[in-house]
Design a protein around this motif. Structure first.
Motif, PDB file in Angstrom:
ATOM      1  N   THR A 278      62.203 -23.092  25.691  1.00 42.44           N
ATOM      2  CA  THR A 278      62.177 -23.757  24.395  1.00 42.44           C
ATOM      3  C   THR A 278      62.335 -25.258  24.551  1.00 42.44           C
ATOM      4  O   THR A 278      61.587 -26.041  23.955  1.00 42.44           O
ATOM      5  CB  THR A 278      63.294 -23.213  23.476  1.00 42.44           C
ATOM      6  N   ILE A 279      63.283 -25.684  25.382  1.00 46.87           N
ATOM      7  CA  ILE A 279      63.523 -27.109  25.591  1.00 46.87           C
ATOM      8  C   ILE A 279      62.338 -27.766  26.289  1.00 46.87           C
ATOM      9  O   ILE A 279      61.804 -28.787  25.826  1.00 46.87           O
ATOM     10  CB  ILE A 279      64.818 -27.332  26.403  1.00 46.87           C
ATOM     11  N   ILE A 280      61.903 -27.196  27.403  1.00 44.85           N
ATOM     12  CA  ILE A 280      60.829 -27.810  28.193  1.00 44.85           C
ATOM     13  C   ILE A 280      59.524 -27.869  27.403  1.00 44.85           C
ATOM     14  O   ILE A 280      58.891 -28.927  27.300  1.00 44.85           O
ATOM     15  CB  ILE A 280      60.624 -27.047  29.521  1.00 44.85           C
ATOM     16  N   MET A 281      59.123 -26.746  26.839  1.00 41.66           N
ATOM     17  CA  MET A 281      57.845 -26.723  26.128  1.00 41.66           C
ATOM     18  C   MET A 281      57.946 -27.429  24.777  1.00 41.66           C
ATOM     19  O   MET A 281      56.947 -27.970  24.288  1.00 41.66           O
ATOM     20  CB  MET A 281      57.364 -25.280  25.959  1.00 41.66           C
ATOM     21  N   GLY A 282      59.119 -27.450  24.187  1.00 47.58           N
ATOM     22  CA  GLY A 282      59.306 -28.217  22.954  1.00 47.58           C
ATOM     23  C   GLY A 282      59.135 -29.708  23.192  1.00 47.58           C
ATOM     24  O   GLY A 282      58.526 -30.420  22.384  1.00 47.58           O
ATOM     25  N   MET A 283      59.659 -30.194  24.320  1.00 46.70           N
ATOM     26  CA  MET A 283      59.468 -31.611  24.670  1.00 46.70           C
ATOM     27  C   MET A 283      58.000 -31.899  24.957  1.00 46.70           C
ATOM     28  O   MET A 283      57.485 -32.953  24.557  1.00 46.70           O
ATOM     29  CB  MET A 283      60.347 -31.980  25.864  1.00 46.70           C
ATOM     30  N   ARG A 284      57.330 -30.981  25.639  1.00 48.35           N
ATOM     31  CA  ARG A 284      55.897 -31.174  25.908  1.00 48.35           C
ATOM     32  C   ARG A 284      55.087 -31.179  24.616  1.00 48.35           C
ATOM     33  O   ARG A 284      54.157 -31.969  24.452  1.00 48.35           O
ATOM     34  CB  ARG A 284      55.371 -30.071  26.824  1.00 48.35           C
ATOM     35  N   PHE A 285      55.457 -30.301  23.674  1.00 45.42           N
ATOM     36  CA  PHE A 285      54.766 -30.260  22.393  1.00 45.42           C
ATOM     37  C   PHE A 285      55.002 -31.546  21.604  1.00 45.42           C
ATOM     38  O   PHE A 285      54.076 -32.102  21.013  1.00 45.42           O
ATOM     39  CB  PHE A 285      55.225 -29.049  21.576  1.00 45.42           C
TER      40      PHE A 285
ATOM     41  N   VAL B  52      54.357 -21.515  23.161  1.00 46.10           N
ATOM     42  CA  VAL B  52      55.422 -21.037  24.052  1.00 46.10           C
ATOM     43  C   VAL B  52      56.790 -21.464  23.518  1.00 46.10           C
ATOM     44  O   VAL B  52      57.742 -20.678  23.540  1.00 46.10           O
ATOM     45  CB  VAL B  52      55.206 -21.534  25.491  1.00 46.10           C
ATOM     46  N   ALA B  53      56.891 -22.691  23.010  1.00 48.33           N
ATOM     47  CA  ALA B  53      58.169 -23.145  22.436  1.00 48.33           C
ATOM     48  C   ALA B  53      58.544 -22.291  21.227  1.00 48.33           C
ATOM     49  O   ALA B  53      59.699 -21.881  21.077  1.00 48.33           O
ATOM     50  CB  ALA B  53      58.085 -24.618  22.052  1.00 48.33           C
ATOM     51  N   GLY B  54      57.579 -21.991  20.365  1.00 46.88           N
ATOM     52  CA  GLY B  54      57.852 -21.160  19.190  1.00 46.88           C
ATOM     53  C   GLY B  54      58.224 -19.737  19.558  1.00 46.88           C
ATOM     54  O   GLY B  54      59.178 -19.171  19.004  1.00 46.88           O
ATOM     55  N   LEU B  55      57.497 -19.142  20.503  1.00 48.64           N
ATOM     56  CA  LEU B  55      57.826 -17.781  20.935  1.00 48.64           C
ATOM     57  C   LEU B  55      59.202 -17.727  21.604  1.00 48.64           C
ATOM     58  O   LEU B  55      59.957 -16.769  21.406  1.00 48.64           O
ATOM     59  CB  LEU B  55      56.765 -17.259  21.903  1.00 48.64           C
ATOM     60  N   SER B  56      59.522 -18.756  22.370  1.00 49.92           N
ATOM     61  CA  SER B  56      60.822 -18.791  23.036  1.00 49.92           C
ATOM     62  C   SER B  56      61.942 -18.943  22.015  1.00 49.92           C
ATOM     63  O   SER B  56      63.000 -18.322  22.152  1.00 49.92           O
ATOM     64  CB  SER B  56      60.869 -19.938  24.042  1.00 49.92           C
ATOM     65  N   LEU B  57      61.708 -19.738  20.983  1.00 44.66           N
ATOM     66  CA  LEU B  57      62.706 -19.887  19.927  1.00 44.66           C
ATOM     67  C   LEU B  57      62.909 -18.568  19.189  1.00 44.66           C
ATOM     68  O   LEU B  57      64.048 -18.181  18.878  1.00 44.66           O
ATOM     69  CB  LEU B  57      62.278 -20.992  18.977  1.00 44.66           C
TER      70      LEU B  57
END
Length: 101
Positions: A66-73, A85-90
């Motif tokens: 969530t953190i890594i892909m959220g920052m990339r998003f 991926v950030a949304g699914l991880s959240l």
């Protein structure tokens, strides 16, 4: 013993995303990261399948993604793949927390 189908599905989607990133862009980093996080998520789903209270590995994996892909998003503003991926991880984090209630 109940099987954590959602957790295994999440793990396979993460691993498949890494393979797809390698196939489409030739990114070895995507392949290694996707397979590594998919492996950890799969092991976490296995742990949850054995004991519903054992969510540590799944929770840490989903939190990191969530953190890594959220920052990339946030940086790229591209929904595919970082936003998804950030949304699914959240959602996975929310599901794991709700399992504990």
């Amino acid at each position: 013993m109940t099987i954590d189908w959602i957790g295994f599905g999440y793990a396979s989607m993460v691993a498949f995303g890494g393979i797809l990133g390698y196939h489409r862009k030739g990114s070895i980093v995507s392949l290694i990261a996707g397979l590594s996080f998919g492996l950890f998520a799969g092991y976490g789903a296995y742990c949850v399948s054995r004991d519903l209270r054992d969510i540590k590995v799944s929770l840490y994996t989903a939190f990191l993604l969530t953190i890594i892909m959220g920052m990339r998003f946030k940086r790229s503003k591209k929904v595919m793949p970082a936003g998804i991926v950030a949304g699914l991880s959240l959602l996975m984090i929310l599901r794991l927390v709700l399992l504990q209630l």
